[in-house]
Each structure stands twice: as structure tokens, then as C-alpha cells.
Enzyme design. Structure first.
Site, PDB file in Angstrom:
ATOM      1  CG  ASP A  84      35.217  12.262  31.333  1.00 21.25           C
ATOM      2  OD1 ASP A  84      34.188  12.519  32.001  1.00 21.25           O
ATOM      3  OD2 ASP A  84      36.004  11.350  31.638  1.00 21.25           O
ATOM      4  CG  ASN A 141      31.396   8.605  35.364  1.00 26.76           C
ATOM      5  OD1 ASN A 141      32.098   9.218  34.564  1.00 26.76           O
ATOM      6  ND2 ASN A 141      30.224   8.085  35.034  1.00 26.76           N
ATOM      7  CG  HIS A 166      20.258   0.898  42.387  1.00 21.18           C
ATOM      8  ND1 HIS A 166      20.855  -0.333  42.285  1.00 21.18           N
ATOM      9  CD2 HIS A 166      19.283   0.909  41.456  1.00 21.18           C
ATOM     10  CE1 HIS A 166      20.253  -1.039  41.321  1.00 21.18           C
ATOM     11  NE2 HIS A 166      19.304  -0.304  40.802  1.00 21.18           N
ATOM     12  CE  LYS A 191      21.364   6.193  37.093  1.00 25.10           C
ATOM     13  NZ  LYS A 191      21.335   6.926  35.826  1.00 25.10           N
ATOM     14  CB  VAL A 195      16.133  -1.858  29.427  1.00 32.77           C
ATOM     15  CG1 VAL A 195      15.820  -1.823  27.936  1.00 32.77           C
ATOM     16  CG2 VAL A 195      15.854  -0.491  30.050  1.00 32.77           C
ATOM     17  CB  VAL A 220      17.299 -18.399  39.186  1.00 32.61           C
ATOM     18  CG1 VAL A 220      16.462 -17.815  40.309  1.00 32.61           C
ATOM     19  CG2 VAL A 220      16.496 -18.506  37.903  1.00 32.61           C
ATOM     20  CD  GLU A 227      18.814  -9.170  44.562  1.00 36.27           C
ATOM     21  OE1 GLU A 227      18.694  -8.063  43.994  1.00 36.27           O
ATOM     22  OE2 GLU A 227      18.907 -10.237  43.934  1.00 36.27           O
TER      23      GLU A 227
HETATM   24  N1  USQ Z   1      19.399 -11.676  38.493  1.00 34.68           N
HETATM   25  C1  USQ Z   1      19.345 -13.058  38.473  1.00 34.68           C
HETATM   26  N2  USQ Z   1      20.167 -13.724  37.622  1.00 34.68           N
HETATM   27  C2  USQ Z   1      21.031 -13.076  36.772  1.00 34.68           C
HETATM   28  C3  USQ Z   1      21.061 -11.670  36.788  1.00 34.68           C
HETATM   29  C4  USQ Z   1      20.236 -10.996  37.669  1.00 34.68           C
HETATM   30  O1  USQ Z   1      18.589 -13.687  39.208  1.00 34.68           O
HETATM   31  O2  USQ Z   1      21.728 -13.771  36.020  1.00 34.68           O
HETATM   32  C5  USQ Z   1      18.527 -10.923  39.430  1.00 34.68           C
HETATM   33  C6  USQ Z   1      19.261  -9.945  40.328  1.00 34.68           C
HETATM   34  O3  USQ Z   1      19.750 -10.586  41.499  1.00 34.68           O
HETATM   35  C7  USQ Z   1      18.172  -8.911  40.599  1.00 34.68           C
HETATM   36  C8  USQ Z   1      17.341  -8.903  39.328  1.00 34.68           C
HETATM   37  O4  USQ Z   1      17.665 -10.114  38.636  1.00 34.68           O
HETATM   38  O5  USQ Z   1      17.354  -9.353  41.644  1.00 34.68           O
HETATM   39  C9  USQ Z   1      17.603  -7.730  38.402  1.00 34.68           C
HETATM   40  O6  USQ Z   1      18.980  -7.671  38.069  1.00 34.68           O
HETATM   41  P1  USQ Z   1      19.476  -6.934  36.731  1.00 34.68           P
HETATM   42  O7  USQ Z   1      20.945  -7.182  36.587  1.00 34.68           O
HETATM   43  O8  USQ Z   1      18.615  -7.290  35.588  1.00 34.68           O
HETATM   44  O9  USQ Z   1      19.163  -5.394  37.045  1.00 34.68           O
HETATM   45  P2  USQ Z   1      19.824  -4.320  38.014  1.00 34.68           P
HETATM   46  O10 USQ Z   1      21.137  -4.728  38.527  1.00 34.68           O
HETATM   47  O11 USQ Z   1      18.793  -3.956  39.037  1.00 34.68           O
HETATM   48  O12 USQ Z   1      20.076  -3.062  37.076  1.00 34.68           O
HETATM   49  C10 USQ Z   1      19.420  -2.839  35.840  1.00 34.68           C
HETATM   50  C11 USQ Z   1      20.234  -1.806  35.063  1.00 34.68           C
HETATM   51  C12 USQ Z   1      20.218  -0.477  35.816  1.00 34.68           C
HETATM   52  C13 USQ Z   1      18.772  -0.048  36.070  1.00 34.68           C
HETATM   53  C14 USQ Z   1      18.033  -1.129  36.849  1.00 34.68           C
HETATM   54  C15 USQ Z   1      16.576  -0.817  37.018  1.00 34.68           C
HETATM   55  O13 USQ Z   1      21.572  -2.252  34.859  1.00 34.68           O
HETATM   56  O14 USQ Z   1      20.915   0.499  35.053  1.00 34.68           O
HETATM   57  O15 USQ Z   1      18.753   1.150  36.814  1.00 34.68           O
HETATM   58  O16 USQ Z   1      18.106  -2.366  36.077  1.00 34.68           O
HETATM   59  S1  USQ Z   1      15.929  -1.465  38.534  1.00 34.68           S
HETATM   60  O17 USQ Z   1      16.284  -2.907  38.612  1.00 34.68           O
HETATM   61  O18 USQ Z   1      14.498  -1.312  38.488  1.00 34.68           O
HETATM   62  O19 USQ Z   1      16.560  -0.764  39.629  1.00 34.68           O
END
Ligand code: USQ
Length: 406
Positions: free
Chosen positions: A74, A119, A190, A193, A219, A262, A332
Site C-alpha cells: 500500500d 489515498n 478530480h 488530480k 476511457v 443520460v 456539472e
Molecule cells: N453520464 C451519463 N450517464 C451515465 C454515466 C455518466 O450521462 O450513466 C455522464 C456524466 O454525468 C458526465 C459524463 O457522462 O457528464 C462522463 O461521466 P463518466 O462517469 O464517464 O466519467 P467521469 O466521472 O468524468 O470519470 C472518468 C474516469 C476518471 C477520469 C475521467 C476523465 O472514471 O478516472 O479521470 O473519466 S474526464 O471525464 O475527462 O475528467
């Protein structure tokens, strides 16, 4: 290269280790297996059946003849063991993926916020601290996020980490400086990070550590060339409301006849990257380290941007799935544009895997194969960002009433 992959048992870590081992590097996975513990905490499991880390590595050796070692450690809580381990192994590079990576998980409760901060921040600092104290010149590569920038669009492309600004000085002259792009986290995850970025700047300046920070988008996909080699090398594939990411969730939902969830209007635009490109980018970053004394090198690790509702529409057209606009549990912006620079990886030769219906269909097939493993009650995203949103959702308010700007 001798490479230590911290967090090598996770969604990005596992295919990264296989990719780099396949390329001939000596890989050791250092992991506390916390991602598996969190599955148990949440009562969920990966859609794809995952073996123990030791079994996965046994299969890798059987299939390829290559050895990847595993160290149970860890790094956030056991500083002196980590330092000793780094001193003994003497890696040429460290890949740091050992952080709690789900925004919804980080927002579940005050305990989850504390866990995520303790963590993530300690893990990063312990590694940097150890490298500096050991005076070790290893390349440190960190998995960051596009989320450090926030997702607001001011009509300008988001640069790769640094922004050119003019600062008026007391003599009336404008001094040009490159500063970190203003941090604008949208969750406690976030935020950690963003804090990482300050630690990187400090240790690069004070101890001349060579640091690369990869600002990765959402991803999608699950397989890489190596995880396809054997059923037991399969990567994890999350669908639950905390760890499932949007496109992967929609594909799994389509496969089992669940409406595509959505959030709000689906006007959120995000940056995306396929898992195969993600591991290729990590390799490109390893091959192109910064020099000693250079500021941290920052890459935007993404290939395309999409609006959530457009992704849902695409998958609905392909699969016949229904779309449902559910109340957004997150704080958001309900609508945003996003323009992102990613020239550095393109210049280094990355050939992006773009989203194609054929690839999505293949993933729906994988999801159908394991559909019997899905617990539908774990699909809704239930982690609310604020107590106000939580009570609005439980009171069953209309979604439009909380689609305000973040
Ligand atoms: N969303 C939906 N429906 C769902 C799930 C998510 O509409 O069923 C929306 C969320 O509200 C958000 C978007 O899709 O607006 C992205 O959500 P996500 O869960 O795909 O991604 P996020 O929480 O932002 O996190 C993921 C990874 C994280 C990485 C990040 C990159 O878990 O580790 O850092 O993506 S970023 O989004 O560019 O910050």
C-alpha cells in the site's frame, strides 16, 4: 526498461502491464488490490470474470513466456516499505496509477471524500518523496485527468497543461509567462488530480525529478491486443453507477435491454480515448521523457470529443435501446462545448482508434456474453454531489429544475 507499475491490477494498469511486458520491458506490478476491495464494499463485480492477480500472471507466463512480478504493497500508507522497495528494485521508470479513480465514488459520503484525498494525495507524495530522497533519476509517469481543466468552453482550445498569460507588472509592462492552466475540479476525485499537479511542479523544480502527467479523457473499450490472447487475461469492465464510465455503461445497458441512462439533458461534452490508445500513449510517454530540470511534461491523452446525448443516440440507433433522461446526480454544467489540443501524441505517431459502430457492436456482444453476471440494481448512479441534489432526487423533482450551471 525496468518499470514499476503502481496500480497495475486496475482497469488501465492491467492492459498497460501486458502491453509493456509484450514490448520486452521488465515489469513489476505494485498494488494493494484496493479496487477489488471496493468491488466487495459496493457489492458489485466486473462484467467480465476476473481471476486473482497471481492467476492472471501465471496465464500471461504460460501464453507468452514472459514474467511479470507482483508486490502487494500500500503505497499511500506504508511509506518506508515503498521507499525500501524502490531502492532495491531501482526502476528506470515508475508508472503511477495507484489512485481511487471514480468521481462518483469520491462523492458518496464524507468518508469516501476523506479516503480519496488521503489515498490519492499520499500515494503521489510518497512516491515523489522517495525518489527525491533516494536521489534516483527515474522517469515518473502519472495518470492524470482531463477533468483538471473543468469542461467549460470559452471559445478557445484547451492547451496541453500550460497556458500563456500576460501579467501586467508595476512598471506598466506586460510580462509573458506560461502557467498551469487554471485548475477547475468538478469532484473530490478530480480535486486530488489538481493537487497532484502542484506536487509535480514542486518536485520537478526542487529535486529535478523527471515527471510526465497524462491528462486522460474518459476511457472506452475493454480489450487490447494482449487481453485478447486468453480468456483469463480479460480486462475488467465496469457497469455500476460509481465505476462504470459513460460509453461503456451505455453499451452494457444496450446489451441487456436497459434504457440508456443520460444524466440530465446529456448536453455534457467530454474527451474520450480507447483503452488500446491509452496503453500506446503510456508507452510513447515512456519513450519521450523530460530532461532533468525541465518542468513536468503534460500530454492531453484523448482522441475525440462527444456529447453524452449524441453517444446515447448512436448506441440507440445501433441497438434499438431506449434512452431515458434521468435526474443528474452530479453538480456539472448541463451543456458545454469542448475543444482540446492533443498534438504532442499525434506528433509522436499516435494513430487514433476512432469510435466506429463496428467496434461498439463487438463490445455489445461481449456484454451479452456475460449479461448473466449483471445486477441491474447496481446500474443507477446514486452518488449525489450535494445534499440539495440528493433531496431533490429523492423528492422526485423534474430534471430541468436542477440542470443549472456548475
Ligand atoms: N453520464 C451519463 N450517464 C451515465 C454515466 C455518466 O450521462 O450513466 C455522464 C456524466 O454525468 C458526465 C459524463 O457522462 O457528464 C462522463 O461521466 P463518466 O462517469 O464517464 O466519467 P467521469 O466521472 O468524468 O470519470 C472518468 C474516469 C476518471 C477520469 C475521467 C476523465 O472514471 O478516472 O479521470 O473519466 S474526464 O471525464 O475527462 O475528467
Amino acid at each position: 526498461m525496468r518499470i514499476a507499475v503502481f496500480g497495475g491490477d486496475g482497469f488501465i494498469g492491467w492492459p498497460t502491464c501486458l502491453h509493456l511486458s509484450n514490448a520486452g520491458h521488465d515489469i513489476v506490478i505494485v498494488d494493494n488490490l484496493s479496487r477489488r476491495r471496493i468491488d466487495t464494499e459496493l457489492g458489485v463485480q466486473s462484467l467480465t470474470p476476473m481471476d486473482s492477480i497471481q492467476e492472471r500472471l501465471r496465464i500471461w507466463k504460460e501464453v507468452t513466456g514472459r514474467t511479470i512480478r507482483f508486490e502487494l504493497l500500500d503505497i499511500a500508507t506504508d511509506y518506508f516499505r515503498v521507499k525500501r522497495w524502490i531502492e532495491l528494485y531501482r526502476p528506470d521508470a515508475l508508472i503511477h496509477l495507484a489512485q481511487q479513480r471514480a468521481a462518483p465514488y469520491s462523492m458518496k459520503s464524507d468518508w469516501h471524500k476523506t479516503y480519496t484525498v488521503n489515498n490519492n494525495v499520499s500515494a503521489t507524495h510518497n512516491l515523489l518523496n522517495a525518489l527525491a530522497d533516494l536521489e534516483m533519476d527515474a522517469h515518473f509517469v502519472h495518470m492524470g485527468t482531463m477533468g483538471v481543466y473543468g469542461y467549460s468552453d470559452i471559445g478557445a482550445t484547451i492547451p496541453e497543461g500550460y497556458l500563456n498569460v500576460g501579467i501586467p507588472n508595476d512598471d506598466g509592462q506586460v510580462i509573458q509567462k506560461e502557467i498551469l492552466y487554471p485548475a477547475n475540479p468538478g469532484s473530490v476525485y478530480h480535486m486530488t488530480k489538481c493537487l497532484d499537479q502542484l506536487m509535480f511542479g514542486y518536485y520537478a523544480k526542487n529535486d529535478s525529478l523527471r515527471i510526465t502527467d497524462l491528462h486522460q479523457g474518459v476511457v472506452w473499450g475493454t480489450h487490447t491486443e494482449q487481453t485478447r490472447l486468453h480468456d483469463q487475461l480479460v480486462n475488467r469492465f465496469d457497469y455500476d453507477g460509481d465505476y462504470g464510465t459513460v460509453l461503456n455503461r451505455f453499451l452494457i445497458q444496450a446489451a441487456i435491454g436497459h434504457p440508456l441512462t443520460v444524466h440530465g439533458t446529456g448536453g455534457q461534452t467530454r474527451a474520450f480515448i480507447h483503452i488500446q490508445d491509452s496503453v500506446r500513449c503510456i508507452e510513447l510517454a515512456l519513450k519521450n521523457p523530460p530532461t532533468r530540470g525541465e518542468r513536468p511534461k503534460i500530454f492531453n491523452q484523448m482522441t475525440e470529443t462527444f456529447r453524452v446525448r449524441d453517444l446515447a443516440k448512436l448506441i440507440a440507433e445501433m441497438s434499438g435501446a431506449e434512452i431515458v433522461n434521468v435526474p443528474n446526480p452530479r453538480n456539472e454544467a448541463s451543456e458545454n462545448d469542448l475543444r482540446v489540443a492533443n498534438d504532442q501524441f499525434l506528433d509522436l505517431g499516435l494513430e487514433p482508434t476512432t469510435l466506429k459502430v463496428g467496434m461498439l457492436e463487438e463490445m455489445v456482444d461481449v456484454a451479452r456474453k456475460f449479461a448473466h453476471r449483471i445486477d441491474r440494481s447496481k446500474i443507477p448512479a446514486q452518488s449525489a454531489w450535494t445534499s440539495e441534489i440528493r433531496s431533490q432526487i429523492s423528492a422526485g423533482k423534474d430534471i430541468d429544475s436542477f440542470n443549472g450551471e456548475a
